[in-house]
Every structure is written in structure tokens, then in C-alpha cells.
Design a protein around this motif. Structure first.
Motif, short mmCIF file in Angstrom:
data_model
loop_
_atom_site.label_atom_id
_atom_site.label_comp_id
_atom_site.label_asym_id
_atom_site.label_seq_id
_atom_site.Cartn_x
_atom_site.Cartn_y
_atom_site.Cartn_z
N CYS A 182 -3.59 6.93 -2.46
CA CYS A 182 -4.32 5.13 -2.05
C CYS A 182 -5.27 5.10 -0.77
O CYS A 182 -4.76 5.44 0.43
N ASN A 183 -6.43 5.34 -0.95
CA ASN A 183 -7.35 5.00 0.78
C ASN A 183 -7.19 3.77 1.42
O ASN A 183 -7.54 2.77 0.60
N LEU A 184 -5.87 3.22 2.08
CA LEU A 184 -5.75 2.40 2.45
C LEU A 184 -7.13 1.61 3.51
O LEU A 184 -7.50 0.25 3.37
N SER A 185 -8.16 1.95 3.81
CA SER A 185 -9.51 1.81 4.32
C SER A 185 -10.17 0.98 3.45
O SER A 185 -10.64 -0.28 3.62
N SER A 186 -10.29 1.68 1.95
CA SER A 186 -11.28 1.32 1.56
C SER A 186 -10.24 -0.22 0.18
O SER A 186 -10.77 -0.94 -0.19
N CYS A 187 -8.91 0.10 0.23
CA CYS A 187 -8.39 -0.45 -0.28
C CYS A 187 -8.83 -2.71 0.85
O CYS A 187 -8.06 -3.77 0.31
N ALA A 188 -8.46 -2.26 2.05
CA ALA A 188 -8.54 -2.80 2.45
C ALA A 188 -10.26 -4.08 2.06
O ALA A 188 -9.51 -4.95 3.01
N GLU A 189 -10.76 -3.46 2.98
CA GLU A 189 -11.89 -3.92 1.91
C GLU A 189 -12.06 -4.64 1.19
O GLU A 189 -12.59 -5.48 1.18
N SER A 190 -10.82 -4.44 -0.09
CA SER A 190 -11.38 -5.57 -0.87
C SER A 190 -10.08 -6.23 -1.65
O SER A 190 -9.68 -6.53 -2.16
N THR A 191 -9.19 -6.36 -0.66
CA THR A 191 -7.66 -6.62 -0.59
C THR A 191 -6.73 -6.04 -1.49
O THR A 191 -6.41 -7.24 -2.56
N SER A 192 -7.16 -5.29 -1.99
CA SER A 192 -6.31 -5.09 -3.29
C SER A 192 -6.52 -3.77 -3.50
O SER A 192 -6.94 -2.53 -3.09
N ILE A 193 -4.88 -2.90 -4.37
CA ILE A 193 -4.70 -1.80 -4.52
C ILE A 193 -5.12 -0.98 -5.46
O ILE A 193 -5.32 -1.90 -6.62
N LYS A 194 -5.76 0.12 -4.78
CA LYS A 194 -6.80 0.97 -5.62
C LYS A 194 -6.19 3.14 -5.87
O LYS A 194 -6.02 3.72 -4.71
#
Length: 615
Positions: A182-194
Motif C-alpha cells: 500500500c503506497n501511503l503517499s498516493s493513498c493520502a492524495e486520493s484519501t482512499s486505500i489502494k
């Protein structure tokens, strides 16, 4: 054994540890508890890490581990092979050194492809902002996840459900289908878990497709915003199942055997091929047991009475699986050290054991007389359940096998009042997210057995005894690989070897979600570690390599045909009548199934588990 937890927040608000109840995690890891709060990293995300350690190997190593580069590691596992861990070292520290030296994703996948042993882990890689987590190929260690409805707790990973968790229905077991990133940086940008899934790969694409179906079947479509297969390869640690089917189904003289199966019938079947297979099986299974009983903290001065405590216990019914584990453990555990045989019984009601159970009473009278506790002719002991009777008989066989060993046969007796109390207080939470009648029965039986509080016969007198062992061996995996369940015989009778192979393949594929996570949570609640020798990678690979008819013969009667190879191995080791005992599930052998609603089906949702969680 450890209790590990990670909570990810994708909002500007950091996780507040004071709002968390970690009682269940601490019970798993009583020797050390620490937390790390990674707050508002780059004002995008924050993480809370919590580790609770049961010390078994090398020096006590508190978790989470954190290095100077900001990497954070939580490890709940044992490395038995694949990565070198010296006897005096702690495998958590060794694994942290290896994983932080990985330069890329493929290096991490290659590391976990090599490991033999049970594990669940969480790893935060600061440089890449990646959060890695997963379970071993069989799922022998529990790891649950919950996808939050708000960014404040977007993702929670934990070994066990929190006490009185309000949204326990949202907890699911992390599928043992591979390793997740889980890339937390990109997840934070979209505010969703990927998530990216790196699936276990075999030599064919079929294995990958089976894993994909396993993910979908867990009903997580609404929580997994994206699931994809990465470019890296995570290699399965076991060889594929031998699916060869005999051209001619030779029935030989098997149909002439009577339903009354005896030890001599088994010995008559031991041809040269079976003898060689049995010896090879003993060798690989013995090695698996040795790895699981040796590297444990033991007193240096073995002469003192303090050192004469059991370090290893066995969930013991006297059946073929537990007898084999006991016989092999005896070969590797120091001779002056006792072995605890944990035998659980739930109190039978007198009205449930009338004339139709006269044969059971005769067996009880025989065993009670031998043990010296029969009070009068026709005396009925409500705890002389089937597993207690076969357990005592198995104890006598083990004494003959090694008279010098101290075998602690721990009689664990459970009454309905205590069952209800402990279910409400502990067991219902530990079984979650599983919730069937079968999960309740097995979970309760294993919880009381592994707790190890019972009675021990000392000089013809029963005295209270509490097992000191931190390691509990269990025989799970034998039935799944050697066709030990009645459903295997039904499948074979209907569809022959092809159907049986399909059933065996399915058994190992679902063992992580049906059994192992639950059993790990249950046993770990006592600050003890469950170990599964029959699921050692080398054992599974050996059994997978054999054609099915060399492992089992379901044309033969019960007590003989199922788990045939294991029975022959038992005879080779010198075991006796326990080698031909038919399979008896723990919920029936311990008689817990008789204490509840008899109209329930094993697959029904258990109202006792649901009600207790709400209260």
C-alpha cells in the motif's frame, strides 16, 4: 508469537493511542509491549504501530523495530528454514536486517519466497512510503484487516479483534493469497486505500487464478479499491499436488477386510513400497517436529526441579495425529524434560448417556479401574468422554515407548458455567471474524485445552496442574492432506480419485480462512504459540509429491484406509492400537457438541458468539 497492530490515518488527525483497547494483543505477547506513532508524515498520513512480544528465541527483542532510516517492522512468525537464524539469535532482528537491505520490490518478494515457517508481518518502508503486509502461504498466523469508513482510520491491521470492537463485523482475515503493498503517499492524495497484491505463484497460471478467486470470495470488493498483480514474483514454498490418477482401480483384497479393523490388518498391508514411504514420511515429519521443539528458552541447569518444567505441550486426544507428534517430540526434547499432553473434556449430562451408551460405560469402567478412580460398580464419570478414554490409552502406549519420560497427562475438565463465562469474556472475540457453530465448538475446545489448567495424577492422587509450556503442537493438516475427514470418503465414493484430489486441493487452499487464523488467535490468547508440524513446507511438499493412492485408500474400512500412510508410519515407530483408531473430530471427542443445541448445524451462524459480542 506476537500481537501486532497498525492503524493508518489519511487525514490531518493522527491516531490517538489512548482510544484503543489492546488487551487481546497484550495477552498474545506478555513479555514486551511498545508503540510507535508516526505523526502527520509530510502532512499527508500518519501511522500507529503496536507490538506485543512472546519471547521464545534468542534475546528478547521489543517491537516495533525501527532503524535510523525511519523503517518500521512488526513480525509475528518463526523462521525454521530458508534464512539463516543462529540458535542464539532472534529471528525478528534477523528478518528486519534482511528486509531493510532490500533495494526493490522483487528483493522483498524473493526474501519471503525463501522463508519456511509461519509468519505474519507489517513493514513500513519510509523511503518509498510503502506499507507491506501479509501472511505465509498457509496462513498459520492470524492477521485481520478493516477498511475504515472515514480517513481517520482508513486501514487497520491487527492480529486479533480489539476488545468490544464496535465495528467487528467489518473485520476480515487478510487472505493468505500473497503479499500486499500500500503506497501511503498516493493513498493520502486520493484519501482512499489502494492495494497491490503480489500473489503466490506456482509453475502454472492456475495457481494465480485460484488466488484471485480467493480474494473475491472474501466479500471485500467494497473495501479493495484496486487489486492488481504486480510485476514481481512471489514463489510458492511447496511443490504442486500430484494429480496423477491410476488407470486401473485395483481393489485387490481390500474388500475382504471386515469392518472390525485391527492392528494386524494394518500390518498385513505394509508392502515394501509402503514401508519405504512410511520411513521417508517419518524422516521429514520428525525433522519438522525437531525444528519446533528445540530452539526454546530452557534452564541451563537441567538438574534443578525448576528446570523440570515442560517447554512443549501437545493438544492430545490419543488419536493417530497427536500420538505421532508425541512419539516424535519424544525423540528431540531433552530426556529429563516432561511433555504436557493436554486432554480436554466437557461435562456430559447423565440424561444424555442412558442405555444407548452402555458400551461407553463399559469402556469408562475399564479405564477408570485401570486408573484407580472407579468408586463403585457402574460408577459414571461425566468427564470420561471419548477423547479422555483414548487419551489415557494413548498415554499407556507412550509410556511403553519411553518409560523414562515424564508424560504429564493433563485432564482439563470444563463445566457449562465456566464455558459460558469464558466464551463471553474471551472466546467470542477471538473467534471473530468467523462465526459458525463449528467455529464456536472448536474454538472453545482449543481455548480450554491450550490454556492447560487441569488435573494431573501424582502418586495415585489427582492434583491441580497448570502447564508451563509456551509452545503447543497441534495435528491440524494431517486430515486435510491424507483424506481423514468423512467428506473425503463421500467424495471418493461419488467421484473416485479425481473427485478426491479436487477435495484435497481445496482443503489446503482454504485452511487459512477456515482453521489456522482462528486457532492461532485462540492459542495465542494464553501467551502461547501454536505450531503445526504437519504443515511444515517440507512435509507438505513430500506428501504432495506422492500419488494419492500411496497416501490413502478409501476402499478400506474406517480406521484403516483414511490417513493410511500416517498409520503405517505410526506402526513403524512402534505405536500400537492408536494406529487404527478412526478419525474423531474434537467437538465430538471432547463432547462439547453435546452441551449445546442439538438441532444446530455446523455451518449455522452461532447465536452464542453474536449475542456475547453485543452484550
Amino acid at each position: 508469537m506476537c500481537g501486532i497492530c497498525c492503524i493508518v490515518s489519511l487525514s490531518g488527525t493522527a491516531v490517538n493511542p489512548s482510544n484503543l483497547d489492546e488487551s487481546n494483543l497484550r495477552r498474545r505477547g506478555p513479555d514486551s509491549s511498545h508503540q510507535v506513532l508516526l505523526t502527520k508524515y509530510a502532512d499527508k498520513y500518519s501511522c500507529f504501530f503496536s507490538g506485543h512480544v512472546l519471547h521464545l528465541r534468542g534475546e528478547l527483542t521489543p517491537q516495533p523495530l525501527q532503524d535510523s532510516n525511519g523503517n518500521i517492522f512488526l513480525w509475528n512468525g518463526e523462521v525454521f528454514d530458508g534464512v539463516d537464524v543462529p540458535d542464539t539469535d532472534n529471528d525478528t532482528q534477523v528478518m528486519f536486517q534482511h528486509i531493510t537491505s532490500c533495494d526493490n520490490d522483487q528483493d522483498i518478494l524473493s526474501l519471503f519466497s525463501k522463508i519456511h515457517g509461519p509468519w505474519a508481518f507489517i513493514y513500513y518502508q519510509k523511503k518509498t512510503h510503502n506499507l507491506w503486509f501479509g501472511r505465509d502461504f498457509f496462513g498459520r498466523r492470524s492477521l485481520l484487516w478493516r477498511f475504515g469508513k472515514s480517513p481517520e482510520q482508513a486501514l487497520c491491521l491487527t492480529s486479533v479483534a480489539e476488545v468490544h470492537c464496535e465495528d467487528v463485523t467489518q473485520l476480515h482475515e487478510v487472505p493468505a493469497s500473497g503479499i500486499f503493498k500500500c503506497n501511503l503517499s498516493s493513498c493520502a492524495e486520493s484519501t482512499s486505500i489502494k492495494l497491490t497484491l503480489y500473489s503466490w505463484m506456482s509453475t502454472t497460471e492456475i495457481g494465480q487464478l485460484e488466488n484471485e478467486q480467493k480474494i473475491v470470495s472474501d466479500g471485500l470488493e467494497n473495501y479493495l479499491f484496486r487489486t492488481e498483480y504486480g510485476d514481481g514474483r512471489l514463489i510458492s514454498p511447496v511443490t504442486p499436488l500430484n494429480r496423477k490418477i491410476p488407470e486401473l482401480l485395483a481393489e485387490s483384497n481390500s474388500q475382504t477386510l471386515s469392518n472390525s479393523v485391527g492392528l494386524e490388518d494394518l500390518k498385513m498391508l505394509m508392502s515394501e513400497v509402503h514401508n519405504e514411504n512410511a520411513k521417508s514420511f517419518i524422516k521429514v515429519l520428525s525433522s519438522a517436529v525437531r525444528k519446533r521443539v528445540l530452539c526454546l528458552p530452557r534452564g541451563k541447569n537441567v538438574v534443578t526441579s525448576e528446570a523440570k518444567r515442560a517447554s512443549v505441550a501437545i493438544l492430545f486426544s490419543g488419536g493417530i495425529d497427536s500420538m505421532m507428534l508425541a512419539a516424535l517430540a519424544d525423540k528431540h526434547i531433552p530426556s529429563e524434560e516432561p511433555i504436557d499432553l493436554l486432554n480436554v473434556a466437557f461435562m456430559m449430562k447423565i440424561e444424555n448417556t442412558k442405555i444407548q451408551n452402555s458400551s461407553l460405560k463399559k469402556k469408562q469402567a475399564s479405564v477408570s479401574s485401570h486408573q484407580g478412580d472407579a468408586k463403585a460398580p457402574g460408577y459414571f464419570n461425566p468427564f470420561n468422554v471419548p477423547d479422555r478414554i483414548t487419551g489415557r490409552m494413548g498415554l499407556e502406549e507412550l509410556k511403553c515407548l519411553n518409560p523414562s519420560r515424564i508424560w504429564n497427562f493433563v485432564e482439563i475438565n470444563v463445566q457449562s458455567e465456566e464455558l459460558e463465562q469464558m466464551r463471553q469474556q474471551y472466546i467470542a472475540q477471538l473467534v471473530q471474524p468467523l462465526s459458525t457453530v463449528l467455529d464456536d465448538s472448536i474454538g472453545c475446545a482449543i481455548w480450554f485445552a491450550s490454556r492447560g489448567i487441569g488435573m494431573l495424577r501424582c502418586s495415585d492422587e489427582m492434583k491441580p496442574y497448570t502447564s508451563t509450556s509456551k509452545v503447543v503442537l497441534t495435528g491440524i493438516g494431517a486430515d486435510e492432506q491424507l483424506a481423514g475427514y468423512s467428506r473425503h470418503r463421500v467424495k471418493f465414493n461419488r467421484e473416485g480419485y479425481r473427485g478426491l484430489l479436487e477435495e484435497l486441493s481445496m482443503e489446503l487452499g482454504r485452511i487459512s480462512s477456515r482453521n489456522l487464523g482462528r486457532d492461532d488467535r485462540i492459542i495465542g490468547d494464553h501467551g502461547k504459540e501454536a505450531r503445526f508440524p504437519f504443515l511444515d513446507e517440507e512435509v507438505v511438499s513430500f506428501l504432495n509429491s506422492l500419488p494419492v493412492w500411496e497416501k490413502t485408500n478409501l476402499l478400506l474400512a474406517r480406521g484403516l484406509g483414511e490417513k493410511l500412510l500416517l498409520r503405517m508410519a505410526a506402526v513403524t515407530l512402534g505405536l500400537g492400537n492408536s494406529s487404527v483408531l478412526p478419525k474423531r473430530a474434537i467437538q465430538f471427542g471432547s463432547r462439547i457438541a453435546k452441551m449445546e443445541n442439538r438441532n444446530e448445524k455446523a455451518s449455522d451462524k452461532c447465536s452464542r458468539l453474536q449475542t456475547d459480542l453485543i452484550q
